[in-house]
Design a protein around this motif. Structure first.
Motif, PDB file in Angstrom:
ATOM      1  N   MET A  30      13.507   2.657  -3.363  1.00 37.69           N
ATOM      2  CA  MET A  30      12.309   2.629  -2.526  1.00 37.69           C
ATOM      3  C   MET A  30      11.460   3.864  -2.755  1.00 37.69           C
ATOM      4  N   LEU A  31      12.096   5.030  -2.868  1.00 42.60           N
ATOM      5  CA  LEU A  31      11.338   6.259  -3.123  1.00 42.60           C
ATOM      6  C   LEU A  31      10.614   6.171  -4.457  1.00 42.60           C
ATOM      7  N   ASN A  32      11.288   5.628  -5.467  1.00 40.28           N
ATOM      8  CA  ASN A  32      10.663   5.463  -6.775  1.00 40.28           C
ATOM      9  C   ASN A  32       9.481   4.493  -6.700  1.00 40.28           C
ATOM     10  N   TYR A  35       6.589   6.266  -4.988  1.00 41.56           N
ATOM     11  CA  TYR A  35       5.982   7.255  -5.877  1.00 41.56           C
ATOM     12  C   TYR A  35       5.118   6.558  -6.931  1.00 41.56           C
ATOM     13  N   GLU A  36       5.659   5.514  -7.522  1.00 36.48           N
ATOM     14  CA  GLU A  36       4.945   4.790  -8.567  1.00 36.48           C
ATOM     15  C   GLU A  36       3.671   4.152  -8.016  1.00 36.48           C
ATOM     16  N   ARG A  37       3.748   3.577  -6.825  1.00 30.80           N
ATOM     17  CA  ARG A  37       2.570   2.970  -6.194  1.00 30.80           C
ATOM     18  C   ARG A  37       1.498   4.024  -5.944  1.00 30.80           C
ATOM     19  N   SER A  38       1.904   5.174  -5.456  1.00 31.58           N
ATOM     20  CA  SER A  38       0.973   6.269  -5.201  1.00 31.58           C
ATOM     21  C   SER A  38       0.333   6.756  -6.500  1.00 31.58           C
ATOM     22  N   ARG A  39       1.145   6.903  -7.546  1.00 28.77           N
ATOM     23  CA  ARG A  39       0.641   7.364  -8.841  1.00 28.77           C
ATOM     24  C   ARG A  39      -0.369   6.375  -9.417  1.00 28.77           C
ATOM     25  N   GLN A  40      -0.068   5.087  -9.326  1.00 31.88           N
ATOM     26  CA  GLN A  40      -0.969   4.070  -9.853  1.00 31.88           C
ATOM     27  C   GLN A  40      -2.287   4.041  -9.093  1.00 31.88           C
ATOM     28  N   ARG A  41      -2.232   4.232  -7.785  1.00 30.41           N
ATOM     29  CA  ARG A  41      -3.466   4.245  -6.998  1.00 30.41           C
ATOM     30  C   ARG A  41      -4.322   5.460  -7.321  1.00 30.41           C
ATOM     31  N   ARG A  42      -3.687   6.611  -7.554  1.00 31.69           N
ATOM     32  CA  ARG A  42      -4.453   7.806  -7.962  1.00 31.69           C
ATOM     33  C   ARG A  42      -5.120   7.564  -9.307  1.00 31.69           C
ATOM     34  N   SER A  67      -7.136   3.092  -0.355  1.00 35.43           N
ATOM     35  CA  SER A  67      -7.080   3.533   1.037  1.00 35.43           C
ATOM     36  C   SER A  67      -5.753   3.156   1.715  1.00 35.43           C
ATOM     37  N   LYS A  68      -4.952   2.316   1.057  1.00 34.15           N
ATOM     38  CA  LYS A  68      -3.667   1.898   1.634  1.00 34.15           C
ATOM     39  C   LYS A  68      -2.659   3.055   1.567  1.00 34.15           C
ATOM     40  N   PRO A  69      -1.790   3.164   2.559  1.00 35.52           N
ATOM     41  CA  PRO A  69      -0.706   4.149   2.465  1.00 35.52           C
ATOM     42  C   PRO A  69       0.298   3.732   1.384  1.00 35.52           C
ATOM     43  N   PHE A  70       1.042   4.684   0.864  1.00 34.13           N
ATOM     44  CA  PHE A  70       1.944   4.434  -0.264  1.00 34.13           C
ATOM     45  C   PHE A  70       3.011   3.385   0.029  1.00 34.13           C
ATOM     46  N   TRP A  71       3.373   3.178   1.260  1.00 30.30           N
ATOM     47  CA  TRP A  71       4.452   2.238   1.565  1.00 30.30           C
ATOM     48  C   TRP A  71       3.953   0.786   1.668  1.00 30.30           C
TER      49      TRP A  71
END
Length: 73
Positions: A30-32, A35-42, A67-71
């Motif tokens: 889940m942490l991975n 992180y991956e979702r956050s990186r892709q959005r950036r 604008s969505k949170p990483f989770w």
């Protein structure tokens, strides 16, 4: 949160409360994922309009996604 969503969140889809060991095994995944979702959005946020047109996404869609949170998927 409605009652069905709460029961799935608390007890999983099968209706059995997950064990601590199971939760600990799922945590790195889940942490991975987060992180991956956050990186892709950036990365998506840095694309210019020409590149967005190439992949068929408009700026409004990008703004909604980043604008969505990483989770949240």
């Amino acid at each position: 949160m409605n009652q069905i969503a709460e029961s799935r969140f608390s007890y999983g889809v099968s209706g059995v409360r997950p064990s601590l060991g199971h939760l600990l095994l799922r945590t790195p995944g889940m942490l991975n994922l987060w992180y991956e979702r956050s990186r892709q959005r950036r990365h998506l946020a840095r694309l210019d309009d020409r590149l967005l047109r190439d992949i068929g996404i408009d700026r409004a869609t990008v703004e909604m996604e980043i604008s969505k949170p990483f989770w949240r998927p």
